[in-house]
Motif scaffolding. Structure first.
Motif, PDB file in Angstrom:
ATOM      1  N   GLU A  92      -3.263  -8.609   4.503  1.00 22.66           N
ATOM      2  CA  GLU A  92      -2.850  -7.001   4.411  1.00 22.66           C
ATOM      3  C   GLU A  92      -3.829  -6.409   3.451  1.00 22.66           C
ATOM      4  OE1 GLU A  92       1.772  -7.709   5.719  1.00 22.66           O
ATOM      5  OE2 GLU A  92       1.144  -7.111   3.741  1.00 22.66           O
ATOM      6  N   LEU A  93      -4.005  -4.973   3.664  1.00 23.85           N
ATOM      7  CA  LEU A  93      -4.669  -4.264   2.682  1.00 23.85           C
ATOM      8  C   LEU A  93      -3.739  -2.860   2.790  1.00 23.85           C
ATOM      9  CD1 LEU A  93      -6.554  -3.693   0.538  1.00 23.85           C
ATOM     10  CD2 LEU A  93      -8.115  -2.646   2.248  1.00 23.85           C
ATOM     11  N   ARG A  94      -2.874  -2.653   1.648  1.00 22.74           N
ATOM     12  CA  ARG A  94      -1.942  -1.626   1.519  1.00 22.74           C
ATOM     13  C   ARG A  94      -2.605  -0.366   0.743  1.00 22.74           C
ATOM     14  NH1 ARG A  94       2.198  -5.247  -1.520  1.00 22.74           N
ATOM     15  NH2 ARG A  94       0.152  -5.376  -2.605  1.00 22.74           N
ATOM     16  N   ILE A  95      -2.645   0.654   1.670  1.00 26.51           N
ATOM     17  CA  ILE A  95      -3.370   1.991   1.149  1.00 26.51           C
ATOM     18  C   ILE A  95      -2.468   3.105   0.991  1.00 26.51           C
ATOM     19  CG2 ILE A  95      -5.402   3.161   1.443  1.00 26.51           C
ATOM     20  CD1 ILE A  95      -6.538   1.122   3.409  1.00 26.51           C
ATOM     21  N   GLY A  96      -2.646   3.849   0.100  1.00 25.67           N
ATOM     22  CA  GLY A  96      -2.003   5.154  -0.283  1.00 25.67           C
ATOM     23  C   GLY A  96      -3.143   6.456  -0.307  1.00 25.67           C
ATOM     24  N   ILE A 124      -0.924   1.978   6.028  1.00 25.98           N
ATOM     25  CA  ILE A 124      -1.401   3.170   5.200  1.00 25.98           C
ATOM     26  C   ILE A 124      -0.219   4.013   5.156  1.00 25.98           C
ATOM     27  CG2 ILE A 124      -2.958   5.188   5.403  1.00 25.98           C
ATOM     28  CD1 ILE A 124      -4.798   3.384   6.923  1.00 25.98           C
ATOM     29  N   TRP A 125      -0.048   4.650   3.940  1.00 21.14           N
ATOM     30  CA  TRP A 125       1.065   5.626   3.928  1.00 21.14           C
ATOM     31  C   TRP A 125       0.361   6.804   3.191  1.00 21.14           C
ATOM     32  CZ3 TRP A 125       1.762   0.479   2.748  1.00 21.14           C
ATOM     33  CH2 TRP A 125       2.721  -0.356   3.235  1.00 21.14           C
ATOM     34  N   GLU A 126       1.115   8.073   3.689  1.00 20.95           N
ATOM     35  CA  GLU A 126       0.725   9.343   3.225  1.00 20.95           C
ATOM     36  C   GLU A 126       1.714   9.340   2.093  1.00 20.95           C
ATOM     37  OE1 GLU A 126      -0.238  12.664   5.328  1.00 20.95           O
ATOM     38  OE2 GLU A 126      -1.010  11.468   6.960  1.00 20.95           O
ATOM     39  N   VAL A 138       3.413  -1.074  -9.600  1.00 21.57           N
ATOM     40  CA  VAL A 138       4.425  -2.173  -9.461  1.00 21.57           C
ATOM     41  C   VAL A 138       3.770  -2.895  -8.461  1.00 21.57           C
ATOM     42  CG1 VAL A 138       6.291  -0.626 -10.226  1.00 21.57           C
ATOM     43  CG2 VAL A 138       5.550  -0.579  -7.710  1.00 21.57           C
ATOM     44  N   GLY A 139       2.538  -2.857  -7.729  1.00 19.62           N
ATOM     45  CA  GLY A 139       2.145  -3.772  -6.782  1.00 19.62           C
ATOM     46  C   GLY A 139       2.446  -3.683  -5.295  1.00 19.62           C
ATOM     47  N   LEU A 140       3.077  -2.366  -5.061  1.00 16.74           N
ATOM     48  CA  LEU A 140       3.362  -2.172  -3.809  1.00 16.74           C
ATOM     49  C   LEU A 140       2.396  -1.599  -2.898  1.00 16.74           C
ATOM     50  CD1 LEU A 140       7.004  -0.468  -4.139  1.00 16.74           C
ATOM     51  CD2 LEU A 140       6.672  -2.493  -3.368  1.00 16.74           C
ATOM     52  N   LEU A 141       1.223  -0.926  -3.498  1.00 20.27           N
ATOM     53  CA  LEU A 141      -0.074  -0.526  -2.952  1.00 20.27           C
ATOM     54  C   LEU A 141      -1.133  -1.395  -3.514  1.00 20.27           C
ATOM     55  CD1 LEU A 141       0.346   3.201  -2.833  1.00 20.27           C
ATOM     56  CD2 LEU A 141       0.389   1.544  -0.888  1.00 20.27           C
TER      57      LEU A 141
END
Length: 312
Positions: A92-96, A124-126, A138-141
């Motif tokens: 996974e790659l979590r991007i804001g 992806i989150w806006e 905190v490592g969520l993204l």
């Protein structure tokens, strides 16, 4: 002491709740609580103050959790080393991404990126800048795409491109006759702005800041929630707004005729890929960086003769 126990205390610190942490870790709350209690007994120290709601770490717990984040990050680099060796992108790659860039940048990037790397799952989150920064820490993204500089020593900023701001004016605006505009011109017209919490609002205000103090009856009273709404407000009413250039690429001839560029040096926002110093997913983030840079017009890749506008 186990890596699982460290994962549990990090989850409780992140969500400030044993119940929420257990849900995120896919275990029952008693199981999570028992493992944390075992960890506390083995090290002889209380990590959390359970008498307060939401749950908060003790003084020594803050330091223990900080070290636990480092240990877990380093342990996860083992799998990453294998991926680097094989040249594969998986997981996974979590991007804001900030809302004022997401709708205009992501369609350029995501299609080709997902075709090239089908085993990599993008989440992806806006989010606003503040939310992205806090979730990175905190490592969520894993990374964020946002306007910089953010002046935070905990973060690394990799500039991607420099996007000009343009004025978009209504047919009734007195700025229609001008070929280029200045901050003085914008001050003389009604200005539609994003609401508080958006970094672009601060940038727009900074573009006009030098002259704003000379006009105590300034026109910064119109506020709305999105770039698309700003466009519609100008189309349906009088006044003007300031838009990022990528947001006008779908304009027809009529709308393009009401776009005015600023006189040099033109104000721009710096868009960067942001991570923490001890970040994971290095290969995936490097590839994402290259894909974004390749997707934007060449003229946006240089900041020559441009004035980078901050938002503080």
């Amino acid at each position: 002491m186990t890596l699982v126990q460290l994962e549990y205390i990090i989850a409780v610190d992140t969500y400030r709740s044993f119940v929420a942490a257990a849900e995120k870790c896919f275990v029952t709350q008693p199981t999570l609580s028992m493992q944390i209690q075992k960890l506390e007994e083995s090290i002889g120290a209380r990590i959390f103050n359970r008498s307060r709601q939401p749950i908060v770490p003790t003084e020594v717990g803050v330091e223990i959790i900080k070290q636990a984040r480092i240990v877990l990050t380093e342990s996860r680099k083992i799998n990453e080393l294998v991926q680097l060796e094989n040249g594969e992108l998986e997981g996974e790659l979590r991007i804001g991404v900030i809302p004022t860039i997401a709708p205009y940048l992501l369609p350029r990037v995501l299609g080709s990126f997902m075709q090239k790397f089908p085993k990599l799952q993008l989440q992806i989150w806006e989010y606003t800048t503040d939310k992205i920064v806090s979730e990175l820490k905190v490592g969520l993204l894993d990374c964020g795409v946002l306007s910089t500089p953010v002046y935070d020593q905990a973060l690394i900023e990799r500039p991607l491109f420099y996007e000009p701001f343009v004025a978009y004016i209504s047919p009734q605006s007195k700025l229609v006759e001008k070929r280029e505009v200045t901050s003085d011109d914008i001050l003389s017209d009604k200005l539609w702005l994003l609401t508080e919490g958006h970094c672009m609002r601060g940038q727009v205000l900074n573009i006009c800041q030098r002259k704003r103090s000379m006009d105590p009856h300034g026109t910064f009273e119109y506020n709305t929630g999105s770039v698309e709404t700003l466009k519609r407000m100008v189309d349906s009413n009088s006044g003007s707004t300031i838009l990022p250039e990528l947001s006008i690429e779908d304009f027809d001839e009529d709308r393009l005729a009401r776009v005015r560029y600023f006189k040099a040096p033109e104000p721009v926002r710096e868009i960067s890929l942001v991570t923490t110093h001890n970040f994971l997913k290095k290969l995936a983030i490097e590839v994402l960086e290259k894909e974004i840079i390749a997707s934007v017009p060449k003229k946006l890749r240089s900041k020559k003769k441009k004035d980078v506008v901050g938002f503080e």
